[in-house]
Design a protein around this motif. Structure first.
Motif, PDB file in Angstrom:
ATOM      1  N   PRO A 285       1.036  -1.258  -0.209  1.00 37.73           N
ATOM      2  CA  PRO A 285      -0.186  -0.285  -0.221  1.00 37.73           C
ATOM      3  C   PRO A 285       0.953   1.099  -0.383  1.00 37.73           C
ATOM      4  CG  PRO A 285      -0.795  -1.154   1.112  1.00 37.73           C
ATOM      5  CD  PRO A 285       0.669  -2.528   1.009  1.00 37.73           C
ATOM      6  N   THR A 286       0.133   1.805  -0.555  1.00 40.47           N
ATOM      7  CA  THR A 286       1.175   3.662  -0.798  1.00 40.47           C
ATOM      8  C   THR A 286       1.393   4.301   0.611  1.00 40.47           C
ATOM      9  OG1 THR A 286       0.678   3.524  -3.438  1.00 40.47           O
ATOM     10  CG2 THR A 286       1.388   5.448  -1.847  1.00 40.47           C
ATOM     11  N   ARG A 287       2.722   3.960   0.377  1.00 35.98           N
ATOM     12  CA  ARG A 287       3.459   5.305   1.731  1.00 35.98           C
ATOM     13  C   ARG A 287       3.269   6.779   1.309  1.00 35.98           C
ATOM     14  NH1 ARG A 287       5.960   1.417   5.642  1.00 35.98           N
ATOM     15  NH2 ARG A 287       7.889   2.056   5.004  1.00 35.98           N
ATOM     16  N   PRO A 288       2.681   7.498   1.996  1.00 33.56           N
ATOM     17  CA  PRO A 288       2.836   9.390   1.875  1.00 33.56           C
ATOM     18  C   PRO A 288       4.179   9.454   1.879  1.00 33.56           C
ATOM     19  CG  PRO A 288       1.935   8.749   3.904  1.00 33.56           C
ATOM     20  CD  PRO A 288       2.125   7.357   3.248  1.00 33.56           C
ATOM     21  N   LEU A 289       5.087  10.067   1.480  1.00 26.68           N
ATOM     22  CA  LEU A 289       6.326  10.663   0.882  1.00 26.68           C
ATOM     23  C   LEU A 289       6.738  12.225   2.003  1.00 26.68           C
ATOM     24  CD1 LEU A 289       9.130   9.810   0.131  1.00 26.68           C
ATOM     25  CD2 LEU A 289       8.326  11.031  -1.408  1.00 26.68           C
ATOM     26  N   PRO A 290       6.597  12.656   3.057  1.00 29.62           N
ATOM     27  CA  PRO A 290       6.495  14.018   3.162  1.00 29.62           C
ATOM     28  C   PRO A 290       7.881  13.806   3.650  1.00 29.62           C
ATOM     29  CG  PRO A 290       6.210  11.700   5.522  1.00 29.62           C
ATOM     30  CD  PRO A 290       6.399  11.449   4.229  1.00 29.62           C
ATOM     31  N   GLU A 291       8.213  15.645   3.592  1.00 25.44           N
ATOM     32  CA  GLU A 291       9.495  16.494   2.819  1.00 25.44           C
ATOM     33  C   GLU A 291      10.177  16.246   3.936  1.00 25.44           C
ATOM     34  OE1 GLU A 291       8.637  19.668   1.380  1.00 25.44           O
ATOM     35  OE2 GLU A 291       8.288  18.506  -0.631  1.00 25.44           O
ATOM     36  N   ASP A 292       9.537  15.811   5.695  1.00 23.75           N
ATOM     37  CA  ASP A 292      10.201  16.420   6.319  1.00 23.75           C
ATOM     38  C   ASP A 292      10.678  14.590   6.669  1.00 23.75           C
ATOM     39  OD1 ASP A 292       8.113  15.802   7.533  1.00 23.75           O
ATOM     40  OD2 ASP A 292       7.584  16.593   9.065  1.00 23.75           O
ATOM     41  N   GLY A 293      10.561  13.676   6.389  1.00 24.57           N
ATOM     42  CA  GLY A 293      10.996  12.191   6.512  1.00 24.57           C
ATOM     43  C   GLY A 293      11.616  11.555   5.540  1.00 24.57           C
ATOM     44  N   ALA A 294      11.815  10.136   5.959  1.00 24.76           N
ATOM     45  CA  ALA A 294      13.251   9.016   5.013  1.00 24.76           C
ATOM     46  C   ALA A 294      12.276  10.064   3.169  1.00 24.76           C
ATOM     47  CB  ALA A 294      12.901   7.911   5.357  1.00 24.76           C
ATOM     48  N   PHE A 295      13.328   9.212   2.207  1.00 19.91           N
ATOM     49  CA  PHE A 295      13.195   9.072   1.260  1.00 19.91           C
ATOM     50  C   PHE A 295      13.028   7.207   1.054  1.00 19.91           C
ATOM     51  CE2 PHE A 295      12.397   9.127  -3.364  1.00 19.91           C
ATOM     52  CZ  PHE A 295      12.491  10.317  -3.152  1.00 19.91           C
ATOM     53  N   GLU A 296      11.715   6.859   0.305  1.00 15.74           N
ATOM     54  CA  GLU A 296      11.706   5.544   0.500  1.00 15.74           C
ATOM     55  C   GLU A 296      10.878   5.384  -0.646  1.00 15.74           C
ATOM     56  OE1 GLU A 296       9.651   4.417   3.475  1.00 15.74           O
ATOM     57  OE2 GLU A 296       7.745   4.902   3.135  1.00 15.74           O
ATOM     58  N   LEU A 297      10.290   3.951  -1.568  1.00 12.06           N
ATOM     59  CA  LEU A 297       9.789   3.966  -2.420  1.00 12.06           C
ATOM     60  C   LEU A 297       8.907   3.057  -1.675  1.00 12.06           C
ATOM     61  CD1 LEU A 297      12.820   3.773  -5.698  1.00 12.06           C
ATOM     62  CD2 LEU A 297      11.247   5.453  -4.768  1.00 12.06           C
ATOM     63  N   ILE A 298       8.080   2.906  -1.675  1.00 12.70           N
ATOM     64  CA  ILE A 298       6.683   1.698  -0.734  1.00 12.70           C
ATOM     65  C   ILE A 298       5.222   2.343  -1.068  1.00 12.70           C
ATOM     66  CG2 ILE A 298       5.860   0.620   1.277  1.00 12.70           C
ATOM     67  CD1 ILE A 298       8.905   0.495   2.536  1.00 12.70           C
ATOM     68  N   CYS A 299       5.927   2.071  -2.544  1.00 14.64           N
ATOM     69  CA  CYS A 299       3.860   3.055  -3.232  1.00 14.64           C
ATOM     70  C   CYS A 299       3.935   2.335  -4.273  1.00 14.64           C
ATOM     71  CB  CYS A 299       4.168   4.267  -3.069  1.00 14.64           C
ATOM     72  SG  CYS A 299       5.725   4.314  -4.090  1.00 14.64           S
TER      73      CYS A 299
END
Lengths: 325, 327
Positions: free
Chosen positions: A247-261
């Motif tokens: 399931p797509t996890r959001p990519l908040p700019e203040d978090g880690a970068f990931e491609l779980i989506c």
């Protein structure tokens, strides 16, 4: 932007693969069109199940034996933890087996316990890394770091020594083979980014915890700017977790970068990295409990490879492209 | 007595062998009916061609992949205290993963002070460091923590406050424990303390065939040492490394000198029989060609064997096919 894959001699069930399976895995990755095969490095800690990773170098050796042109690298090798002379020896041995294909991302390592149990001073890790790298480079330049040699035989009470000048002019094995590429793994330290730009062949950024220090957007943007302003030519980002079926996890700019989506979101997110100016991204697929047991197959690799347009630019001879505007 | 052979490092022109060539040489050793492929270890020093060696474990990994389990693969000796003990442990369990049961890692302090100097290590501390390192390696394979396990990450945690793992939580079996250790041999000359360790704490003793006149010569050192080793219950005695040169000038074997096979094959067979009669289980040979290597430096002095050379070596002793796993 080139796509690479992380690689190891463990299977999806975390059990060791056979030699033939490791070879087959490497071949599949190359055949799918990925640009590189990369392995991480942590030293084991007695009794710590989470810290008994394999030595990455034999895996890369086996991968080299099964592939023709794919880049082979470490992301990152904790250079400060090991004897720099022996690291250089491993590096030129691998370089001899796969000329021009090795790229060693090196760094201090991020785990204090690995320094503590080795009797090394964590607070001096950056100094030790710098000294170690200087030693490694002197191995390839042939500049003698030691002016006088003392040979000692037997027990210390029966030792004798002879002195001689270093063998000037005769190239060593390391010099004959030539140096692999070295990248500096660092998060956002301006000093380290400057070193990556001026003393290394590139910068290896992490998509991992470092981005929590202000979030990926700020860290990547600021760091890339420092690196490019200092003349840095190649920027890679590693430890990029990927799960295109989750399931797509959001990519908040203040978090880690990931491609779980989902696949479309992955493509979009890779485009962001490309725009930030990264030349390469090293994907770590399916690093989650949900996908434990998942095997790399040609279809899956083709699916992953298709997530972003292929970049055929030559890693080995071409300076990285300027950051996208 | 089994015969192990040093792998060559360069071809007949003095160029470093590539991966395929190394695999081929290991296959040649096996095809000749010899028992093992071995390599030494020195840490390179910038600018010093005489200390040039490739990484022996990567060479042995290639050899393992190219040969059958009949061929033992080993180091004689790997300089343990120069390295991070956990780095060595990791290399060992990774090798065991690649080719289970094939490796005998001969360990020692190393004999070159300059390698300690270059690493910023204290030469006088080498034996203590050796003991400490071996304890660390055994702890990895035992899977037992030596103290609290903690996580301390510069980005996630305050560097002053490690997160200590709860020892009561079962986290499964470390991979090193599942894979198990290779055989470990202790490289030592004639120190009674080291011989005791070799007999009681290691799987084998790697004797050096090169104790020269300063130690009383090979006959005295090897005969006294093997007696001490056996009296302590030592099971496997390996003589390493004996240089072989069938072609160069004859060098008489003097009891108070170094043991070598610088002589024609017939005499070499007699000399090896002496070692066997002393009680050695294995001898590790390194083919050299002193004449061809004259005037060359570094690895270019090394000799690349041929299949015919290996046949000559094989004929020096009757075949000993005892399984190296059993000793």
């Amino acid at each position: 932007m080139r796509l690479h894959l992380s690689f190891g001699i463990l299977g999806a069930d975390r059990m060791p693969l056979s030699f033939a399976e490791v070879q087959a895995k490497a071949r599949l990755i190359e055949d799918a069109g990925f640009s590189g095969i990369w392995s991480g490095h942590h030293l084991p800690v007695p009794g710590d199940t989470a810290r008994t990773l394999p030595d990455p170098l034999p895996g890369l050796l086996i991968a080299a034996s099964a592939t023709r042109s794919v880049e082979l690298g470490t992301c990152i090798y904790c250079l400060g933890l090991v004897n720099a002379g022996n690291f250089a020896q491993s590096a030129y041995t691998l370089e001899a087996f796969a000329p021009g294909r090795l790229t060693f991302g090196v760094g201090t390592g991020s785990q204090k316990q690995e320094w503590d149990i080795a009797g090394l001073d964590w607070s001096k890790r950056f100094t030790r890394l710098e000294e170690s790298m200087r030693f490694v480079k002197s191995m390839f330049s042939g500049e003698s770091a030691i002016e006088v040699e003392e040979l000692t035989f037997g027990d210390s009470h029966k030792k004798y020594a002879r002195q001689r000048p270093p063998e000037i002019g005769e190239p060593t094995l390391a010099q004959k083979i030539g140096s692999p590429r070295f990248l500096l793994g660092t998060w956002r330290s301006p000093r380290q980014l400057h070193r990556a730009a001026t003393s290394y062949d590139g910068w290896l950024a992490s998509a991992g915890p470092g981005t929590l220090e202000g979030g990926w957007k700020k860290v990547f943007t600021d760091s890339m700017s420092i690196f490019r302003d200092a003349g840095g030519t190649r920027a890679l980002v590693s430890t990029m977790l990927l799960d295109h079926e989750a399931p797509t996890r959001p990519l908040p700019e203040d978090g880690a970068f990931e491609l779980i989506c989902g696949p479309e979101a992955i493509t979009e997110r890779l485009g962001i990295l490309d725009e930030l100016g990264f030349d390469d991204v090293i994907l770590s697929p399916w690093d989650s409990e949900r996908t434990k047991g998942r095997q790399l197959t040609p279809d899956l690799l083709a699916e992953l490879r298709s997530l972003y347009p292929a970049d055929e630019s030559n890693i080995f001879t071409t300076a990285a492209a300027a950051p996208a505007s | 007595m089994r015969i192990g052979m040093w792998l060559p490092l360069v071809d007949s022109g003095g160029a470093l062998l590539d991966g395929h060539a190394i695999a081929k040489r290991a296959q040649m050793i096996e095809a000749a009916g010899l028992n093992g492929a071995w390599l030494g270890d020195h840490t390179p020093i910038p600018g010093d061609v005489d200390r040039d060696l490739p990484d022996p474990l990567l060479y042995l990994a290639i050899s393992a992949l190219a040969t059958s389990p009949a061929l033992e693969l080993g180091t004689c000796v790997y300089s343990l205290p120069l390295r991070n003990k956990y780095d060595v442990a990791q290399r060992c369990y990774t090798l065991e993963t690649i080719a289970k049961g094939r490796f005998t890692i001969g360990l020692g302090t190393g004999s070159q002070k300059v390698e300690y100097d270059a690493a910023g290590l204290d030469w006088d501390d080498r034996f203590r460091r050796m003991t400490d390192h071996m304890a660390g390696i055994r702890a990895i394979f035992a899977g037992k923590p030596l103290g609290p396990l903690y996580r301390q990450h510069p980005a996630l945690d305050d560097p002053g406050t490690p997160v200590v793992l709860d020892p009561a939580v079962d986290r499964g079996t470390p991979w090193a424990v599942q894979v198990g250790p290779p055989r470990f041999a202790l490289g030592s000359w004639h120190s009674p303390r080291q011989l005791r360790r070799a007999a009681t704490e290691y799987d084998a003793w790697l004797a050096s065939a090169s104790p020269g006149a300063q130690f009383g010569g090979w006959r005295k050192v090897l005969s006294e040492s093997i007696k001490a080793y056996r009296d302590l219950g030592g099971k496997r005695a390996v003589a390493a490394t004996v240089a072989v040169d069938f072609w160069g000038p004859h060098v008489p074997l003097k009891d108070d000198g170094v043991f070598n096979l610088f002589c024609p094959p017939t005499e070499a067979a007699e000399r090896l029989a002496m070692l066997e009669s002393l009680g050695f289980d294995d001898v590790i040979l390194a083919l050299v060609n002193r004449s061809a290597g004259q005037g060359r430096k570094g690895l270019a002095r090394r000799y690349d064997f041929t299949a015919a050379d290996l046949e000559q070596v094989r004929a020096l002793l009757p075949r000993d096919d005892r399984d190296y796993h059993d000793v």
